[in-house]
Design an enzyme around this catalytic site. Structure first.
Site, short mmCIF file in Angstrom:
data_model
loop_
_atom_site.label_atom_id
_atom_site.label_comp_id
_atom_site.label_asym_id
_atom_site.label_seq_id
_atom_site.Cartn_x
_atom_site.Cartn_y
_atom_site.Cartn_z
N LYS A 106 53.46 -17.96 33.40
CA LYS A 106 53.41 -18.41 32.00
C LYS A 106 53.57 -19.93 31.94
O LYS A 106 53.10 -20.62 32.85
CB LYS A 106 54.45 -17.64 31.17
CG LYS A 106 54.26 -16.11 31.30
CD LYS A 106 55.03 -15.30 30.32
CE LYS A 106 54.75 -13.82 30.56
NZ LYS A 106 55.46 -12.95 29.61
N GLU A 132 50.30 -3.72 29.55
CA GLU A 132 51.57 -4.38 29.23
C GLU A 132 51.98 -4.04 27.80
O GLU A 132 51.51 -4.69 26.85
CB GLU A 132 51.43 -5.90 29.36
CG GLU A 132 51.02 -6.37 30.73
CD GLU A 132 51.43 -7.82 30.97
OE1 GLU A 132 52.16 -8.05 31.94
OE2 GLU A 132 51.05 -8.70 30.19
N SER A 174 58.85 -6.45 31.98
CA SER A 174 60.20 -6.36 32.56
C SER A 174 60.25 -5.64 33.91
O SER A 174 61.19 -4.91 34.19
CB SER A 174 61.17 -5.72 31.56
OG SER A 174 61.24 -6.49 30.37
N GLY A 184 59.34 -9.37 28.46
CA GLY A 184 60.41 -10.35 28.30
C GLY A 184 61.63 -9.83 27.55
O GLY A 184 62.51 -10.59 27.15
N HIS A 231 45.94 -11.76 27.63
CA HIS A 231 47.38 -11.48 27.61
C HIS A 231 47.85 -11.37 26.16
O HIS A 231 47.36 -12.09 25.28
CB HIS A 231 48.14 -12.59 28.35
CG HIS A 231 49.56 -12.24 28.61
ND1 HIS A 231 50.53 -12.32 27.63
CD2 HIS A 231 50.19 -11.77 29.71
CE1 HIS A 231 51.69 -11.91 28.14
NE2 HIS A 231 51.51 -11.57 29.39
N ASN A 259 52.81 -13.80 36.88
CA ASN A 259 52.35 -14.63 35.77
C ASN A 259 53.47 -15.60 35.44
O ASN A 259 54.47 -15.20 34.84
CB ASN A 259 52.00 -13.73 34.58
CG ASN A 259 51.64 -14.53 33.35
OD1 ASN A 259 51.50 -15.75 33.40
ND2 ASN A 259 51.49 -13.84 32.22
#
Ligand code: 13P
Length: 260
Positions: free
Chosen positions: A12, A168, A214, A174, A96, A10
């Protein structure tokens, strides 16, 4: 039959068209010996066509990061499933946590998007996951169960062969903080139980459930070795060919040896 391991990147809101083409090309070079594992790239909308041109003659899949549920019309700034398909994509990330958090998406809108994606022949990657506060309040199971039931409401068992679920945990996105393989496996197992209740065991056993948050080459093996972790949805580490390749090469090695 064993579930395939699928690694999705992804990207982003990263990469201009030139950068996207370059990264896709580097990934393509590193993926030439990948046979068993699946790879999907999810660039921003603007780079879908450019990435498609780069990877169209490979087994690498292409996905968008969001979509609107209407077919067309006066919806300035929105993109339909048909448009995504026409850019060459076969997948779309839906729900998401960043879209839920910053753009007001709810289980209800996620459900509408999933149905529209399926109607248009796109395979949704459906994201669920709890916040840090929810984990600390010990309501992870309730939160994720509600998200799964809400997202997949009204779907038929046959639709599930087109669905990838991505767990997730928001606190791991992140942040460099990964869920431990045990923490992730526990929630993946719960998700499969909910899928079993909704669609039956045979169907639930075939659904690919990715972990995201991560994921890096250093922790991929341990996570992907868990019985109910069938892949990864990778953010930061998917933006460099070396680190992304480290993850899909691990997936390939495990695919050769893996599980039910
Ligand atoms: P990171 O891998 O950067 O934590 O992002 C995970 C994610 O949100 C993928 O969708």
């Amino acid at each position: 039959m064993a579930r395939k391991i699928i690694i999705a990147g992804n990207w982003k809101m990263h990469k201009t068209n030139a950068e996207a083409r370059q990264l896709a090309n580097q990934i393509k070079m590193k993926a030439t010996d990948i046979r068993q594992a699946g790879i999907i790239l999810c660039p921003p909308f603007t780079a879908l066509a450019a990435v498609y041109e780069t990877i169209k003659d490979t087994g690498i899949g292409l996905g968008a990061q969001n979509m609107f549920w209407e077919k067309e019309g006066a919806f300035t700034g929105e993109i339909s499933a048909g448009m995504i398909k026409s850019a060459g994509a076969g997948y779309v990330i839906i729900g998401h946590s960043e879209r839920r958090q910053y753009f007001g998406e709810t289980d209800e809108t996620v459900n509408k998007k999933i149905k529209a994606a399926l109607e248009n022949g796109l395979n949704p990657i459906v994201c669920v996951g709890e916040s840090l506060q929810q984990r600390e309040e010990n309501i992870t199971r309730e939160v994720v169960t509600r998200q799964i039931k809400g997202a997949l409401d009204g779907l038929k068992p046959a639709d599930m062969q087109h669905i990838i679920v991505a767990y997730e945990p928001i606190w791991a996105i992140g942040t460099g903080k990964t869920a431990t393989p045990q923490q992730a496996e526990e929630v993946h197992g719960q998700i499969r139980t909910v899928l079993t209740e909704m669609f039956g065991q045979e169907v639930a056993e075939q659904v690919i459930i990715q972990y995201g948050g991560s994921v890096k080459p250093e922790n991929a093996r341990e996570l992907l070795s868990q019985p109910n972790i069938d892949g990864a949805l990778v953010g930061g580490a998917s933006l460099k060919a070396d680190s992304f390749a480290g993850i899909f090469q691990t997936a390939e090695q495990l695919s050769v040896s893996k599980k039910t």
